[in-house]
Design a protein around this motif. Sequence first.
Motif, PDB file in Angstrom:
ATOM      1  N   ILE A 108       1.683   2.391  -2.158  1.00  0.00           N
ATOM      2  CA  ILE A 108       2.249   2.189  -3.490  1.00  0.00           C
ATOM      3  C   ILE A 108       1.091   2.016  -4.456  1.00  0.00           C
ATOM      4  N   SER A 109       1.065   2.835  -5.503  1.00  0.00           N
ATOM      5  CA  SER A 109      -0.039   2.794  -6.445  1.00  0.00           C
ATOM      6  C   SER A 109       0.462   3.171  -7.829  1.00  0.00           C
ATOM      7  N   ARG A 110       1.073   2.248  -8.498  1.00  0.00           N
ATOM      8  CA  ARG A 110       1.590   2.386  -9.865  1.00  0.00           C
ATOM      9  C   ARG A 110       3.106   2.583  -9.834  1.00  0.00           C
ATOM     10  N   ALA A 111       3.811   1.510  -9.497  1.00  0.00           N
ATOM     11  CA  ALA A 111       5.269   1.553  -9.393  1.00  0.00           C
ATOM     12  C   ALA A 111       5.887   0.222  -9.814  1.00  0.00           C
ATOM     13  N   HIS A 112       7.109   0.291 -10.317  1.00  0.00           N
ATOM     14  CA  HIS A 112       7.906  -0.887 -10.652  1.00  0.00           C
ATOM     15  C   HIS A 112       9.278  -0.756  -9.995  1.00  0.00           C
ATOM     16  N   ARG A 113       9.789  -1.871  -9.483  1.00  0.00           N
ATOM     17  CA  ARG A 113      11.119  -1.961  -8.874  1.00  0.00           C
ATOM     18  C   ARG A 113      11.269  -0.985  -7.697  1.00  0.00           C
ATOM     19  N   LEU A 114      10.628  -1.366  -6.599  1.00  0.00           N
ATOM     20  CA  LEU A 114      10.639  -0.546  -5.388  1.00  0.00           C
ATOM     21  C   LEU A 114      11.114  -1.395  -4.211  1.00  0.00           C
ATOM     22  N   ASP A 115      12.095  -0.903  -3.471  1.00  0.00           N
ATOM     23  CA  ASP A 115      12.591  -1.561  -2.264  1.00  0.00           C
ATOM     24  C   ASP A 115      12.252  -0.711  -1.049  1.00  0.00           C
ATOM     25  N   VAL A 116      11.599  -1.320  -0.064  1.00  0.00           N
ATOM     26  CA  VAL A 116      11.215  -0.650   1.176  1.00  0.00           C
ATOM     27  C   VAL A 116      11.784  -1.475   2.322  1.00  0.00           C
ATOM     28  N   TYR A 117      12.800  -0.932   3.026  1.00  0.00           N
ATOM     29  CA  TYR A 117      13.428  -1.730   4.082  1.00  0.00           C
ATOM     30  C   TYR A 117      14.014  -0.861   5.190  1.00  0.00           C
ATOM     31  N   ASP A 118      14.171  -1.515   6.362  1.00  0.00           N
ATOM     32  CA  ASP A 118      14.771  -0.896   7.555  1.00  0.00           C
ATOM     33  C   ASP A 118      14.026   0.359   8.013  1.00  0.00           C
ATOM     34  N   ASN A 119      12.713   0.373   7.845  1.00  0.00           N
ATOM     35  CA  ASN A 119      11.881   1.479   8.309  1.00  0.00           C
ATOM     36  C   ASN A 119      11.163   1.081   9.597  1.00  0.00           C
ATOM     37  N   THR A 120      10.798   2.074  10.397  1.00  0.00           N
ATOM     38  CA  THR A 120       9.955   1.862  11.569  1.00  0.00           C
ATOM     39  C   THR A 120       8.630   2.563  11.319  1.00  0.00           C
ATOM     40  N   LEU A 121       7.538   1.799  11.372  1.00  0.00           N
ATOM     41  CA  LEU A 121       6.193   2.316  11.119  1.00  0.00           C
ATOM     42  C   LEU A 121       5.364   2.017  12.359  1.00  0.00           C
ATOM     43  N   ARG A 122       4.997   3.037  13.132  1.00  0.00           N
ATOM     44  CA  ARG A 122       4.268   2.777  14.375  1.00  0.00           C
ATOM     45  C   ARG A 122       3.147   3.802  14.591  1.00  0.00           C
ATOM     46  N   ASN A 123       2.145   3.331  15.307  1.00  0.00           N
ATOM     47  CA  ASN A 123       0.926   4.122  15.551  1.00  0.00           C
ATOM     48  C   ASN A 123       0.309   4.559  14.222  1.00  0.00           C
ATOM     49  N   ILE A 124       0.017   3.538  13.401  1.00  0.00           N
ATOM     50  CA  ILE A 124      -0.519   3.750  12.055  1.00  0.00           C
ATOM     51  C   ILE A 124      -2.003   3.365  12.058  1.00  0.00           C
ATOM     52  N   PRO A 125      -2.914   4.322  11.757  1.00  0.00           N
ATOM     53  CA  PRO A 125      -4.345   4.041  11.866  1.00  0.00           C
ATOM     54  C   PRO A 125      -4.899   3.060  10.831  1.00  0.00           C
ATOM     55  N   ARG A 126      -4.270   2.947   9.646  1.00  0.00           N
ATOM     56  CA  ARG A 126      -4.805   1.999   8.657  1.00  0.00           C
ATOM     57  C   ARG A 126      -3.737   0.967   8.311  1.00  0.00           C
ATOM     58  N   ALA A 127      -2.935   1.164   7.277  1.00  0.00           N
ATOM     59  CA  ALA A 127      -1.966   0.147   6.863  1.00  0.00           C
ATOM     60  C   ALA A 127      -0.539   0.676   6.969  1.00  0.00           C
ATOM     61  N   GLY A 128       0.339  -0.160   7.486  1.00  0.00           N
ATOM     62  CA  GLY A 128       1.757   0.187   7.490  1.00  0.00           C
ATOM     63  C   GLY A 128       2.299   0.243   6.076  1.00  0.00           C
ATOM     64  N   PHE A 129       1.918  -0.751   5.258  1.00  0.00           N
ATOM     65  CA  PHE A 129       2.368  -0.808   3.867  1.00  0.00           C
ATOM     66  C   PHE A 129       1.198  -1.288   3.022  1.00  0.00           C
ATOM     67  N   ARG A 130       0.871  -0.534   1.973  1.00  0.00           N
ATOM     68  CA  ARG A 130      -0.286  -0.844   1.123  1.00  0.00           C
ATOM     69  C   ARG A 130       0.175  -0.793  -0.333  1.00  0.00           C
ATOM     70  N   ALA A 131      -0.009  -1.887  -1.068  1.00  0.00           N
ATOM     71  CA  ALA A 131       0.431  -1.928  -2.475  1.00  0.00           C
ATOM     72  C   ALA A 131      -0.610  -2.636  -3.328  1.00  0.00           C
ATOM     73  N   GLY A 132      -0.790  -2.131  -4.547  1.00  0.00           N
ATOM     74  CA  GLY A 132      -1.693  -2.754  -5.504  1.00  0.00           C
ATOM     75  C   GLY A 132      -3.149  -2.406  -5.330  1.00  0.00           C
ATOM     76  N   VAL A 133      -3.581  -2.154  -4.135  1.00  0.00           N
ATOM     77  CA  VAL A 133      -5.000  -1.958  -3.842  1.00  0.00           C
ATOM     78  C   VAL A 133      -5.577  -0.761  -4.592  1.00  0.00           C
ATOM     79  N   ASN A 134      -4.850   0.332  -4.676  1.00  0.00           N
ATOM     80  CA  ASN A 134      -5.352   1.549  -5.310  1.00  0.00           C
ATOM     81  C   ASN A 134      -5.024   1.620  -6.803  1.00  0.00           C
ATOM     82  N   ASN A 135      -4.387   0.601  -7.344  1.00  0.00           N
ATOM     83  CA  ASN A 135      -4.000   0.607  -8.751  1.00  0.00           C
ATOM     84  C   ASN A 135      -5.168   0.123  -9.597  1.00  0.00           C
TER      85      ASN A 135
END
Length: 181
Positions: free
Chosen positions: A113-140
Amino acid sequence: DNLIYTTPANMGRTENAVDIKSCRFVTVRGSAPARNSFYGFALKPTARGEAVVIHYNARHVLIENTAIRDACRGVSVGRGEDRSTLVENMVVRGNLIEDLRQGQNCDGDAILISRAHRLDVYDNTLRNIPRAGFRAGVNNSTGVPDRDIDFWGNRVGPAARWLNLGAEAGQLEGFASDRNL
């Protein structure tokens, strides 16, 4: 249900399975469970190897019941270097993102996530991820924070980091996370 992929012969020539720009009320939905299948997206000069990209002022977007694998990044939301664009009112739910790759300029984030407002992320399966499952704000880097981002009920792992958040002022406001495994 959609099957969108890049063959080895076309690797690096195809940008994304889905690229949503400046749209309103867009749904990318497979039948449950995760019947859309997107795979085989690699870095190229005009793209970072994302399977799904949502940017340039897209509004009211739903990504649901989609399997993503063998890509540099699963879902990329926003453009962190551009103050003039903002993604708003988006839902990412019921997806499977797995077996991503990582290398030079191929980061291996499941959801960025890199420049967003009002975002819902739910009921997902994230597996075998080499860096981050969920990344927000860092690239903004715009000084306008990502706002009202909710991440709950997801199953994450294995992943190098299941969560990576921007901690500096102006990167992220109103983040909530709960009931993730």
